[in-house]
Write an enzyme that holds these catalytic residues in place. Structure first.
Site, PDB file in Angstrom:
ATOM      1  N   TYR A   1       6.538  29.649  17.212  1.00 32.92           N
ATOM      2  CA  TYR A   1       7.705  29.157  16.471  1.00 32.92           C
ATOM      3  C   TYR A   1       8.974  29.862  16.954  1.00 32.92           C
ATOM      4  CZ  TYR A   1      11.195  28.633  12.841  1.00 32.92           C
ATOM      5  OH  TYR A   1      12.372  28.396  12.187  1.00 32.92           O
TER       6      TYR A   1
ATOM      7  N   LYS B   1      12.390  28.248  18.834  1.00 29.16           N
ATOM      8  CA  LYS B   1      13.783  28.403  18.397  1.00 29.16           C
ATOM      9  C   LYS B   1      14.629  29.066  19.488  1.00 29.16           C
ATOM     10  CE  LYS B   1      15.025  27.192  15.040  1.00 29.16           C
ATOM     11  NZ  LYS B   1      15.469  25.822  14.659  1.00 29.16           N
TER      12      LYS B   1
END
Length: 337
Positions: A181, A185
Site C-alpha cells: 500500500y 502511494k
C-alpha cells in the site's frame, strides 16, 4: 514608499467562490474524498463524484445536498481497477472542460493473500497508481481545454519511509500488504511530480500538485449519516489524539487548497502544518526520495508499458484573447467550506 501587496492568508473556513467551474473527485463518496467534495461544493462549483458504487455515491450526494443549499453534485461511474472501462466513464461526463481533478480514491489491504485486478495487476498498485495514471490520460483533453486546470494527487504519510522496487512494482515476489500500500502511494506521489515536470516542458498551463492529508481518524471526524456516524463516546475517548492527528474533514484541506488557491504552484506538496499530521495546510519541502527524477522517469515508463497509456498534455491553442475559468479561484466572494 510603496509595498508589494501580499496575497491574503489562505483560510480553510472561507473558501473563494468557484461557480461555473467543474471539479472531479475520485473516491468522493466516502472518507477524505467525501469532505473534499463537500467543501468544494460549498464554493458553488459543479462537483463530480467518481465512484464505482452508485448507491454510496447517491448517499454522499444526498448528504452534501443537506448541508450545502443548491449544491451541484453528480456521480460518474468509475472503477479504477478496470482500465478498459475508464474511457467510457470520462466520455459519460458530458463536459467540454474540467477545472481540476483530485486523484483521491484508493484501496488498502491489511492482510494476505495478494489480490489482483481484472487486468492482472496487484490490486493496490493497479488501483491507486495505474488506474489514476490511465484516468489522467483520458482526462487530458478536458484539462488541456481549461487554462490553469489542476491535477491534484493525494499521497500518504505512509510513503515517507518507503522506496520503490522497480524490479517488483507489482509485489509479485515479496508481498507484504502494508508495504505494498505504502509503495502504491509513493508511486502516485512520484507520478504527480514527474507529471508536473512534463507539463512544464510541454508549455502546458495545467498544474500537477501533490498533497498528503496527514493523520486522519474516523473517531475525530464529524458524523455524516448514513455515510459515517460518530458516537459521543467515540468522540470523547479520542479527544486526546486530537493533539496529534485530526478528522477526515480537516484532512481534506490540503486537496481543497490545491484546487482553489491561485498562489499554489505545480510540483509542490501541501500537507498539514503540524509535523505533517494535523492543522491547516502549508507547502512542505519534498521528501528526499520524492526528488529522485531517475526513479520517477523509470516508473513513468513502466506505467506506460503496463497500461498502454501515456498521459500527454500540450499548450492550449492561442486565440484572440486569454480566456480564464468561468469563475476564478481568487474571487473576493467567499463561502464556508
Amino acid at each position: 514608499m510603496s509595498s508589494v501587496p501580499q496575497p491574503p492568508r489562505w483560510d480553510v473556513h472561507r473558501l473563494p467562490r468557484a461557480r461555473g467551474r467543474n471539479f472531479l473527485v475520485t473516491g468522493g463518496n466516502a472518507g477524505i474524498g467525501y469532505f473534499v467534495a463537500e467543501q468544494l461544493a460549498g464554493t458553488g462549483a459543479t462537483v463530480v463524484l467518481g465512484s464505482r458504487d452508485r448507491a454510496k455515491a447517491e448517499a454522499a450526494i444526498g448528504s452534501i445536498g443537506s448541508r450545502v443549499p443548491g449544491a451541484r453534485v453528480k456521480h460518474m461511474p468509475l472503477d479504477l481497477a478496470d482500465l478498459d472501462s475508464l474511457k467510457a466513464s470520462v466520455d459519460a461526463l458530458g463536459l467540454d472542460r474540467l477545472d481540476a481533478v483530485v486523484l483521491n480514491a484508493g484501496v488498502a489491504l491489511d492482510r494476505p493473500p495478494r489480490r489482483a485486478t481484472g487486468d492482472g495487476h496487484e490490486l493496490m498498485f493497479g488501483t491507486n497508481h495505474l488506474g489514476h495514471f490511465a484516468l489522467t490520460n483520458h482526462l487530458a483533453p478536458l484539462l488541456t481545454a481549461t487554462p490553469g486546470s489542476r491535477i491534484v494527487t493525494t499521497g500518504s504519510f505512509a510513503a515517507k519511509s518507503e522506496r520503490l522496487d522497480l524490479d517488483d512494482l507489482q509485489s509479485t515476489h515479496d508481498y507484504r500488504p502494508k508495504r505494498a500500500y505504502a509503495r502504491s502511494k509513493l508511486a502516485q506521489m512520484l507520478f504527480a511530480l514527474e507529471l508536473d515536470r512534463r507539463l512544464r516542458a510541454a508549455g502546458s498551463t495545467t498544474l500537477s500538485v501533490l498533497v498528503h492529508p496527514g493523520g486522519a481518524l474516523d473517531s475525530l471526524t464529524p458524523s455524516r449519516p448514513p455515510l459515517h456516524v460518530r458516537t459521543t463516546g467515540e468522540r470523547l475517548s479520542r479527544l486526546p489524539l486530537g493533539l496529534l492527528v485530526q478528522g477526515k474533514d480537516a484532512a481534506a484541506w490540503p486537496a481543497v487548497q490545491a484546487v482553489l488557491d491561485p498562489s499554489v504552484h505545480g510540483g509542490r506538496m501541501l500537507s498539514p502544518r503540524a509535523f505533517g499530521l494535523r492543522g491547516a495546510p502549508r507547502i512542505e519541502p519534498l521528501w528526499s526520495h520524492l526528488a529522485d527524477t531517475t526513479t520517477a522517469a523509470r516508473l513513468w515508463t513502466a506505467s506506460r508499458d503496463l497500461t498502454g497509456h501515456d498521459p500527454t498534455f500540450t499548450a492550449p491553442a492561442r486565440s484572440g484573447g486569454t480566456e480564464g475559468p468561468a469563475a476564478g479561484p481568487g474571487e473576493a466572494d467567499a463561502s464556508t467550506g
